[in-house]
Design an enzyme around this catalytic site. Structure first.
Site, short mmCIF file in Angstrom:
data_model
loop_
_atom_site.label_atom_id
_atom_site.label_comp_id
_atom_site.label_asym_id
_atom_site.label_seq_id
_atom_site.Cartn_x
_atom_site.Cartn_y
_atom_site.Cartn_z
N ARG A 166 1.00 -1.25 -0.03
CA ARG A 166 0.08 -0.06 -0.10
C ARG A 166 0.89 1.33 0.08
O ARG A 166 0.42 2.35 0.60
CB ARG A 166 -0.88 0.08 1.28
CG ARG A 166 -1.99 -1.05 1.19
CD ARG A 166 -2.93 -1.19 0.02
NE ARG A 166 -3.77 -2.40 0.10
CZ ARG A 166 -3.37 -3.43 -0.54
NH1 ARG A 166 -2.43 -3.56 -1.34
NH2 ARG A 166 -4.22 -4.50 -0.30
N SER A 215 -10.78 0.39 3.89
CA SER A 215 -9.93 -0.21 4.89
C SER A 215 -9.13 0.86 5.86
O SER A 215 -8.42 1.45 5.04
CB SER A 215 -8.86 -1.42 4.31
OG SER A 215 -9.75 -2.31 3.88
N GLU A 285 -4.04 2.85 7.06
CA GLU A 285 -3.83 2.61 5.37
C GLU A 285 -4.61 4.02 4.83
O GLU A 285 -4.38 4.33 3.67
CB GLU A 285 -4.83 1.56 4.91
CG GLU A 285 -4.75 1.21 3.59
CD GLU A 285 -4.94 -0.25 3.18
OE1 GLU A 285 -5.85 -0.30 2.14
OE2 GLU A 285 -4.85 -1.07 4.01
#
Length: 293
Positions: A166, A215, A285
């Site tokens: 990510r 998320s 995130e």
């Protein structure tokens, strides 16, 4: 501000443009007419002015004090998807995942189905190494075309992007204007079946029709973030109108009129409780941008 051919708006509210529906305004919101308009603007813009890209706003908390500098949002001119050969698509930075995957299906290209489940645009996918259901952008990216903060356009190969989980090595202020993805030959019906499977899995496990940001925390090595959050007793935890989803503990929700401070504060409370319970430090995130009110 330098002259533009697109749209340049001072004090543009960002809450309507992000999934949490909270947060302040952009000092300036720039929607360029095309790549040349973006290049010219960034070249002429005072180098001290910060620049940030905004896609669909699905993985972002905009703080209540707003975002200083310029927020760049790519419109329809950047949402085209072009088939290059039997397995390759060139996609504009403003193209949403649902368009990319539909075009891939129609072209008989498999391997890109996971993008159907990421509620964002190609520019965001490339910057964040977006992924889901076992695949991520680094598995399918050939190259990306970016306009740097200086106004220079550069084509970056996969190896230039420094991908980790990510995360990419793209410099601040760089705007992804297109990306080339390569999949594999596949029957359209097979591609559609995989997209249907992913859609059903998302529907079953995620709060899709809520004001959320996707998320919230990265999965730590050897763990799943939602399990750590649940184990720490945070399922359903609230701060004002901000809540940890009862359906999926790695999603934060705006139940009504939560401020971005409520949402971010709740996230920090969850991080503290998980750290106390399991010793694991969760990493955000979701991007948190701008200044506090």
């Amino acid at each position: 501000m330098p002259p533009v051919r697109g749209r340049l708006t001072h004090g543009a509210p960002l809450a309507p443009l992000v999934w949490f529906k909270s947060g302040g305004a952009a000092e300036w919101l720039f929607e360029p007419a095309d790549v040349a308009d973006l290049e010219t603007f960034l070249y002429a813009l005072d180098p001290s002015v910060p620049v940030m890209g905004l896609g669909l706003g699905s993985n972002m908390i905009v703080r209540d004090g707003g975002v200083p500098g310029v927020v760049v949002r790519l419109g329809k001119a950047f949402a085209k998807v072009e088939r290059l050969d039997d397995t390759t698509l060139k996609c504009g930075g403003g193209a949403p995942g649902i368009l990319v995957t539909s075009q891939a299906r129609d072209a008989g290209i498999g391997g890109l189905e996971f993008m159907r489940s990421i509620p964002g645009t190609v520019g965001g996918f490339v910057r964040m190494n977006g992924g889901a259901y076992g695949r991520e952008v680094k598995d399918v990216l050939v190259e990306a075309e970016v306009v740097l903060r200086s106004g220079e356009t550069r084509t970056l190969a996969l190896g230039d992007l420094g991908y980790t989980y990510r995360h990419s090595g793209l410099p601040d202020g760089a705007i992804v204007v297109s990306a080339t993805f390569r999949g594999h030959p596949e029957e359209p019906a097979v591609v559609q079946a995989e997209m249907d499977r992913i859609a059903a899995a998302r529907e079953e496990s995620q709060p899709l029709r809520s004001k959320t940001g996707g998320s919230t925390f990265k999965n730590p090595e050897g763990h799943k973030a939602w399990q750590l959050v649940d184990k720490a007793g945070c399922r359903g935890l609230r701060r004002g109108d901000a809540q940890v989803s009862e359906k999926h503990c790695n999603f934060l929700l705006n139940l009504g009129d939560a401020t971005s401070a409520d949402i971010e504060g709740l996230g920090e409370e969850v991080r503290a409780k998980v750290k106390a319970d399991s010793g694991v430090t969760l990493e955000w995130e979701i991007q948190r941008v701008g200044v506090s009110a």
